[in-house]
Design an enzyme around this catalytic site. Structure first.
Site, PDB file in Angstrom:
ATOM      1  N   ARG A  81       0.842  -1.208   0.000  1.00 31.10           N
ATOM      2  CA  ARG A  81       0.000   0.000   0.000  1.00 31.10           C
ATOM      3  C   ARG A  81       0.872   1.251   0.000  1.00 31.10           C
ATOM      4  NH1 ARG A  81      -4.452   0.070   4.575  1.00 31.10           N
ATOM      5  NH2 ARG A  81      -2.645   0.637   5.835  1.00 31.10           N
ATOM      6  N   LYS A 183      -2.641   6.645   1.773  1.00 29.26           N
ATOM      7  CA  LYS A 183      -2.462   7.042   3.172  1.00 29.26           C
ATOM      8  C   LYS A 183      -1.453   8.181   3.172  1.00 29.26           C
ATOM      9  CE  LYS A 183      -2.071   4.393   7.413  1.00 29.26           C
ATOM     10  NZ  LYS A 183      -3.186   4.877   8.174  1.00 29.26           N
ATOM     11  N   GLU A 219     -16.062   6.035   5.360  1.00 29.67           N
ATOM     12  CA  GLU A 219     -15.295   5.486   6.493  1.00 29.67           C
ATOM     13  C   GLU A 219     -15.211   6.546   7.573  1.00 29.67           C
ATOM     14  OE1 GLU A 219     -11.140   4.708   5.622  1.00 29.67           O
ATOM     15  OE2 GLU A 219     -11.002   6.439   4.307  1.00 29.67           O
TER      16      GLU A 219
HETATM   17  N1  PLP Z   1      -9.083   4.129   7.116  1.00 31.32           N
HETATM   18  C1  PLP Z   1      -8.275   5.107   7.535  1.00 31.32           C
HETATM   19  C2  PLP Z   1      -8.615   6.512   7.160  1.00 31.32           C
HETATM   20  C3  PLP Z   1      -7.148   4.792   8.324  1.00 31.32           C
HETATM   21  O1  PLP Z   1      -6.341   5.758   8.756  1.00 31.32           O
HETATM   22  C4  PLP Z   1      -6.900   3.452   8.664  1.00 31.32           C
HETATM   23  C5  PLP Z   1      -5.727   3.091   9.450  1.00 31.32           C
HETATM   24  O2  PLP Z   1      -4.726   2.743   8.949  1.00 31.32           O
HETATM   25  C6  PLP Z   1      -7.779   2.468   8.200  1.00 31.32           C
HETATM   26  C7  PLP Z   1      -8.858   2.841   7.437  1.00 31.32           C
HETATM   27  C8  PLP Z   1      -7.553   1.038   8.550  1.00 31.32           C
HETATM   28  O3  PLP Z   1      -6.570   0.468   7.744  1.00 31.32           O
HETATM   29  P1  PLP Z   1      -5.691  -0.748   8.260  1.00 31.32           P
HETATM   30  O4  PLP Z   1      -6.654  -1.816   8.647  1.00 31.32           O
HETATM   31  O5  PLP Z   1      -4.886  -1.132   7.083  1.00 31.32           O
HETATM   32  O6  PLP Z   1      -4.910  -0.256   9.409  1.00 31.32           O
HETATM   33  C1  COI Z   2      -3.738   3.056  11.780  1.00 28.39           C
HETATM   34  O1  COI Z   2      -4.689   2.383  12.174  1.00 28.39           O
HETATM   35  O2  COI Z   2      -2.606   2.610  11.649  1.00 28.39           O
HETATM   36  C2  COI Z   2      -3.916   4.447  11.428  1.00 28.39           C
HETATM   37  O3  COI Z   2      -3.145   5.000  10.695  1.00 28.39           O
HETATM   38  C3  COI Z   2      -5.012   5.171  12.002  1.00 28.39           C
HETATM   39  C4  COI Z   2      -4.554   6.430  12.636  1.00 28.39           C
HETATM   40  C5  COI Z   2      -5.802   7.170  12.934  1.00 28.39           C
HETATM   41  C6  COI Z   2      -3.739   6.221  13.864  1.00 28.39           C
END
Ligand code: PLP
Ligand code: COI
Length: 340
Positions: A81, A183, A219
């Site tokens: 990612r 991200k 989200e």
């Molecule tokens: N959506 C957002 C905006 C996030 O910051 C995160 C955190 O990383 C997620 C979703 C969840 O993604 P992941 O499960 O890959 O941590």
């Molecule tokens: C994560 O879950 O790693 C994120 O980046 C979310 C953030 C709001 C701490």
């Protein structure tokens, strides 16, 4: 030996640790990289990261398993990612294989900060990349730093597994260019005002709707949504402008293959939300955080699972996912990567 830290009372905040991984990009290539002790970065006032926010980041966790190993959950997907985020932002991708190796090095070097098994805390790993040289015309940098620091953390939401209240936001999370699927620092800067508004009003998070029609669930500021229907189907929003959560993708697999649930990954209209039996936020930081209440401009949705405990399906998903992560339940091939 673990550091003398009150693991059980950690919040989600930053604590500097002994080592960070750093690799620098110059003259068209990444250097060999390595561990450094200095937590401070010194840059030109005109560095691209300051002027045009050329930055992206990732988030993953390391923890002790039941049998005493330090592991990470699916770091290859974070590496992949981050390559996509970098490409979209005109930054040179840091190869995902090197990303996984860098995670391994920085976690091993800081192993005294990995919280003990069963403490409820974890080691949060924050890889990020920034454009470092001076740029005044609107264009990308040509020098970059890829860094990873780690910090021990407790639960993302105060109250741990207690259901939270969220609100339907008046704001759109992403910049107006549809960049929610990467991200990047700028996406999150666009949500800082909305987060403060929600907190001042007593809510833990925002539910963002699609910016075009404001009818579909996207989200929250830091996690994807999952819903459970009254007949036990797992439903999660499909959208090109939300972050492709690794936790959500893992839960879809766990729901189907470990719990035998029907899984629907589709557009979810806000009008449907009142009919769901359970709601949760899923992400690395959030793990699965149950939502008990959604406030929408004067009206309320209360889920039947209530404000005291997680709903029964959410609990099963939580137990299975964390069981896989912590080595209590056998993981699908490649999901749990041993650091040492
Ligand atoms: N959506 C957002 C905006 C996030 O910051 C995160 C955190 O990383 C997620 C979703 C969840 O993604 P992941 O499960 O890959 O941590
Ligand atoms: C994560 O879950 O790693 C994120 O980046 C979310 C953030 C709001 C701490």
């Amino acid at each position: 030996m673990s550091k003398n830290i009150d693991w059980g009372n950690l919040g989600f905040s930053y604590m500097p640790t002994d080592y960070r991984y750093v690799s620098r990009y110059k003259d068209g290539k990444w250097d060999e990289g390595g561990l450094e002790k200095d937590a401070t970065i010194t840059l030109s006032e005109c560095a691209c990261v300051f002027q045009y926010s050329q930055s992206c980041f990732e988030g993953l966790k390391a923890y002790y398993t039941k049998d005493g190993h330090i592991v990470c959950f699916r770091p290859d997907l974070n590496g992949e990612r981050m390559e996509n985020s970098a490409e979209r932002l005109e930054m040179p991708p840091f190869p995902k294989e090197r990303f996984v190796e860098a995670v391994r090095q920085v976690v091993a070097a800081n192993k005294e900060y990995v919280p003990p098994y069963g403490s409820g805390a974890t080691l949060y790993i924050r890889p990020f990349m920034i454009g470092t040289n001076s740029v005044i015309g609107v264009k990308p940098a040509d020098e970059f730093e890829f860094r990873i620091f780690v910090t021990p953390v407790g639960p993302y939401f105060k109250g741990g597994a207690k259901p939270i209240s969220i609100k339907v936001s008046d704001f759109d999370r992403a910049a107006p260019h549809g960049t929610g699927d990467i991200k990047a620092g700028l996406n999150y800067a666009m949500s800082l005002h909305a987060i403060q508004v929600a907190h001042r009003e007593g809510f833990s998070e925002n539910m963002y709707l699609d910016p075009q029609t404001r009818t579909k669930v996207e989200e929250t500021g830091g996690a994807n949504f999952m819903f459970i229907t009254k007949d036990g189907t797992f439903v999660t929003p499909k959208s090109g402008s939300i972050l492709p959560s690794i936790t959500r993708r893992s839960l879809m697999y766990v729901a189907e293959h470990y719990l035998g649930m029907k899984v629907e990954h589709r557009e979810v209209y806000f009008d449907e939300v009142k009919d769901f039996a359970e709601c949760g936020l899923c992400g690395t930081a959030a793990v699965i955080s149950p939502v008990g209440h959604i406030y929408d401009h004067g009206s309320d949705i209360y889920f039947p699972s209530g404000m005291d405990t997680m709903g029964p399906w959410t609990q099963k998903l939580y137990d299975t996912l964390t069981g896989i992560q912590m080595g209590r339940i056998e993981a699908p091939e490649g999901w749990v990567v041993t650091i040492e």
